[in-house]
Motif scaffolding. Structure first.
Motif, PDB file in Angstrom:
ATOM      1  N   MET A 107      34.953  55.904  51.012  1.00  0.00           N
ATOM      2  CA  MET A 107      36.166  56.633  51.470  1.00  0.00           C
ATOM      3  C   MET A 107      34.479  58.233  50.188  1.00  0.00           C
ATOM      4  SD  MET A 107      39.587  59.199  49.487  1.00  0.00           S
ATOM      5  CE  MET A 107      39.841  58.122  50.912  1.00  0.00           C
ATOM      6  N   GLN A 108      33.260  57.766  49.875  1.00  0.00           N
ATOM      7  CA  GLN A 108      32.655  58.225  48.971  1.00  0.00           C
ATOM      8  C   GLN A 108      31.592  59.217  49.522  1.00  0.00           C
ATOM      9  OE1 GLN A 108      31.450  55.381  45.640  1.00  0.00           O
ATOM     10  NE2 GLN A 108      33.342  56.005  44.810  1.00  0.00           N
ATOM     11  N   ALA A 109      31.373  58.324  50.891  1.00  0.00           N
ATOM     12  CA  ALA A 109      30.204  58.483  52.275  1.00  0.00           C
ATOM     13  C   ALA A 109      30.484  59.966  52.502  1.00  0.00           C
ATOM     14  CB  ALA A 109      29.663  57.169  52.870  1.00  0.00           C
ATOM     15  N   HIS A 110      32.179  59.695  52.823  1.00  0.00           N
ATOM     16  CA  HIS A 110      32.578  61.387  53.693  1.00  0.00           C
ATOM     17  C   HIS A 110      32.880  62.315  52.475  1.00  0.00           C
ATOM     18  CE1 HIS A 110      33.014  59.162  57.288  1.00  0.00           C
ATOM     19  NE2 HIS A 110      33.947  57.866  57.001  1.00  0.00           N
ATOM     20  N   PHE A 111      32.573  61.830  51.164  1.00  0.00           N
ATOM     21  CA  PHE A 111      33.049  63.072  50.658  1.00  0.00           C
ATOM     22  C   PHE A 111      31.747  63.432  49.319  1.00  0.00           C
ATOM     23  CE2 PHE A 111      37.386  61.901  51.895  1.00  0.00           C
ATOM     24  CZ  PHE A 111      37.879  62.893  52.002  1.00  0.00           C
ATOM     25  N   PRO A 112      30.421  63.747  50.020  1.00  0.00           N
ATOM     26  CA  PRO A 112      29.978  63.213  48.232  1.00  0.00           C
ATOM     27  C   PRO A 112      30.346  64.348  47.236  1.00  0.00           C
ATOM     28  CG  PRO A 112      28.948  64.220  50.458  1.00  0.00           C
ATOM     29  CD  PRO A 112      30.156  64.184  50.445  1.00  0.00           C
ATOM     30  N   ILE A 113      31.265  65.570  47.876  1.00  0.00           N
ATOM     31  CA  ILE A 113      31.654  66.245  46.013  1.00  0.00           C
ATOM     32  C   ILE A 113      31.936  65.543  45.477  1.00  0.00           C
ATOM     33  CG2 ILE A 113      32.871  67.247  47.454  1.00  0.00           C
ATOM     34  CD1 ILE A 113      30.635  68.763  44.719  1.00  0.00           C
TER      35      ILE A 113
ATOM     36  N   THR B 204      45.243  53.812  52.999  1.00  0.00           N
ATOM     37  CA  THR B 204      45.607  53.442  53.717  1.00  0.00           C
ATOM     38  C   THR B 204      45.520  54.490  54.527  1.00  0.00           C
ATOM     39  OG1 THR B 204      47.717  54.319  53.603  1.00  0.00           O
ATOM     40  CG2 THR B 204      47.871  52.033  52.729  1.00  0.00           C
ATOM     41  N   TYR B 205      44.694  55.500  54.823  1.00  0.00           N
ATOM     42  CA  TYR B 205      43.956  56.154  55.480  1.00  0.00           C
ATOM     43  C   TYR B 205      42.437  56.566  55.585  1.00  0.00           C
ATOM     44  CZ  TYR B 205      48.982  58.394  54.911  1.00  0.00           C
ATOM     45  OH  TYR B 205      50.019  58.524  55.486  1.00  0.00           O
ATOM     46  N   HIS B 206      41.840  57.052  56.978  1.00  0.00           N
ATOM     47  CA  HIS B 206      40.859  57.150  56.594  1.00  0.00           C
ATOM     48  C   HIS B 206      40.189  58.682  56.289  1.00  0.00           C
ATOM     49  CE1 HIS B 206      39.779  54.648  59.610  1.00  0.00           C
ATOM     50  NE2 HIS B 206      40.853  54.480  60.196  1.00  0.00           N
ATOM     51  N   ALA B 207      38.659  58.894  55.877  1.00  0.00           N
ATOM     52  CA  ALA B 207      38.607  60.263  55.775  1.00  0.00           C
ATOM     53  C   ALA B 207      39.038  61.240  56.435  1.00  0.00           C
ATOM     54  CB  ALA B 207      36.873  60.040  55.406  1.00  0.00           C
ATOM     55  N   PRO B 208      39.270  62.032  56.352  1.00  0.00           N
ATOM     56  CA  PRO B 208      39.321  63.063  56.486  1.00  0.00           C
ATOM     57  C   PRO B 208      38.274  63.913  57.854  1.00  0.00           C
ATOM     58  CG  PRO B 208      40.075  64.107  54.641  1.00  0.00           C
ATOM     59  CD  PRO B 208      39.706  62.714  54.822  1.00  0.00           C
ATOM     60  N   GLU B 209      38.588  64.225  59.192  1.00  0.00           N
ATOM     61  CA  GLU B 209      37.797  64.860  60.437  1.00  0.00           C
ATOM     62  C   GLU B 209      37.653  65.376  60.804  1.00  0.00           C
ATOM     63  OE1 GLU B 209      37.252  61.395  63.622  1.00  0.00           O
ATOM     64  OE2 GLU B 209      38.612  60.133  62.157  1.00  0.00           O
ATOM     65  N   ILE B 210      36.496  66.488  61.010  1.00  0.00           N
ATOM     66  CA  ILE B 210      37.005  68.155  61.751  1.00  0.00           C
ATOM     67  C   ILE B 210      36.730  67.902  62.927  1.00  0.00           C
ATOM     68  CG2 ILE B 210      35.693  70.320  61.526  1.00  0.00           C
ATOM     69  CD1 ILE B 210      34.843  69.700  58.912  1.00  0.00           C
TER      70      ILE B 210
ATOM     71  N   GLY C 153      37.609  72.058  65.383  1.00  0.00           N
ATOM     72  CA  GLY C 153      37.696  73.130  64.579  1.00  0.00           C
ATOM     73  C   GLY C 153      39.594  72.481  63.395  1.00  0.00           C
ATOM     74  N   ASP C 154      40.386  71.675  64.064  1.00  0.00           N
ATOM     75  CA  ASP C 154      41.157  70.853  63.568  1.00  0.00           C
ATOM     76  C   ASP C 154      40.820  70.089  63.269  1.00  0.00           C
ATOM     77  OD1 ASP C 154      42.973  72.172  64.810  1.00  0.00           O
ATOM     78  OD2 ASP C 154      44.124  70.670  66.419  1.00  0.00           O
ATOM     79  N   ILE C 155      41.800  69.538  61.078  1.00  0.00           N
ATOM     80  CA  ILE C 155      41.407  68.182  60.378  1.00  0.00           C
ATOM     81  C   ILE C 155      42.327  67.885  60.522  1.00  0.00           C
ATOM     82  CG2 ILE C 155      40.976  67.788  58.152  1.00  0.00           C
ATOM     83  CD1 ILE C 155      39.526  70.651  57.659  1.00  0.00           C
ATOM     84  N   ILE C 156      41.590  66.295  60.874  1.00  0.00           N
ATOM     85  CA  ILE C 156      42.751  65.448  61.007  1.00  0.00           C
ATOM     86  C   ILE C 156      42.887  64.411  60.284  1.00  0.00           C
ATOM     87  CG2 ILE C 156      43.383  65.964  63.585  1.00  0.00           C
ATOM     88  CD1 ILE C 156      42.071  63.537  64.297  1.00  0.00           C
ATOM     89  N   ILE C 157      43.809  63.304  59.643  1.00  0.00           N
ATOM     90  CA  ILE C 157      43.524  62.301  58.833  1.00  0.00           C
ATOM     91  C   ILE C 157      44.482  61.704  58.977  1.00  0.00           C
ATOM     92  CG2 ILE C 157      44.008  61.355  56.397  1.00  0.00           C
ATOM     93  CD1 ILE C 157      44.022  64.040  54.873  1.00  0.00           C
ATOM     94  N   ARG C 158      43.335  60.492  59.642  1.00  0.00           N
ATOM     95  CA  ARG C 158      44.175  58.948  60.260  1.00  0.00           C
ATOM     96  C   ARG C 158      44.404  58.267  59.287  1.00  0.00           C
ATOM     97  NH1 ARG C 158      42.731  59.549  66.220  1.00  0.00           N
ATOM     98  NH2 ARG C 158      41.056  61.253  66.457  1.00  0.00           N
ATOM     99  N   LYS C 159      46.307  57.265  60.183  1.00  0.00           N
ATOM    100  CA  LYS C 159      46.317  56.604  59.334  1.00  0.00           C
ATOM    101  C   LYS C 159      45.185  55.146  59.398  1.00  0.00           C
ATOM    102  CE  LYS C 159      50.410  54.406  57.252  1.00  0.00           C
ATOM    103  NZ  LYS C 159      50.410  54.410  55.828  1.00  0.00           N
ATOM    104  N   LYS C 160      44.979  54.388  59.368  1.00  0.00           N
ATOM    105  CA  LYS C 160      44.853  52.874  58.840  1.00  0.00           C
ATOM    106  C   LYS C 160      45.443  51.863  59.516  1.00  0.00           C
ATOM    107  CE  LYS C 160      41.192  52.871  55.083  1.00  0.00           C
ATOM    108  NZ  LYS C 160      41.011  52.750  54.250  1.00  0.00           N
TER     109      LYS C 160
END
Length: 128
Positions: A1-7, A97-103, A107-114
């Motif tokens: 998850m860190q790769a998707h959220f560098p902040i 149990t969730y993937h990183a958020p996707e845009i 413009g919708d932001i989704i959070i997919r369950k693994k």
């Protein structure tokens, strides 16, 4: 998850740096001189913390710049989205149990369950 959220990675490193800096500031209290001067151990601790403080200075400056840059954006986000985002955080028990958020392109932001194959097992759980 860190790769998707560098902040998040930067903030984690910055918090570690801040904690270590606090320890550096207390180093002189640890290495107080005795009547014969500081021991070799005390001198070593002092040198270690001074070096650490010098190494962490750029990270702390970067963190301060990041906080100044992102502060207004985060404040606006929390003012607008905070209540609903807080409800969402209360609903989700295990973020692993969730993937990183996707845009999405629209413009919708989704959070997919693994899927069950992608979800890591917890301690004591058995894969059937």
């Amino acid at each position: 998850m860190q790769a998707h959220f560098p902040i998040l990675q930067v903030m984690k490193q910055s918090l570690i740096a801040l904690s270590l800096s606090a320890a550096c500031l207390s180093a002189p209290a640890i290495a107080q001189e005795t009547g014969d001067g500081p021991s070799l151990m005390e001198q070593g601790i002092d040198l270690f913390f001074r070096g650490l403080q010098e190494e962490l200075a750029p990270t702390l400056e970067d963190f301060q710049g990041l906080a100044l840059e992102m502060g207004p954006q985060l404040h606006g986000f929390m003012r607008e989205m905070g209540p609903k985002f807080g409800e969402l955080l209360g609903e989700i028990e295990d973020w692993s149990t969730y993937h990183a958020p996707e845009i999405l392109p629209n413009g919708d932001i989704i959070i997919r369950k693994k899927s069950s194959e992608e979800t890591p097992l917890k301690e004591g759980e058995t894969d059937i």
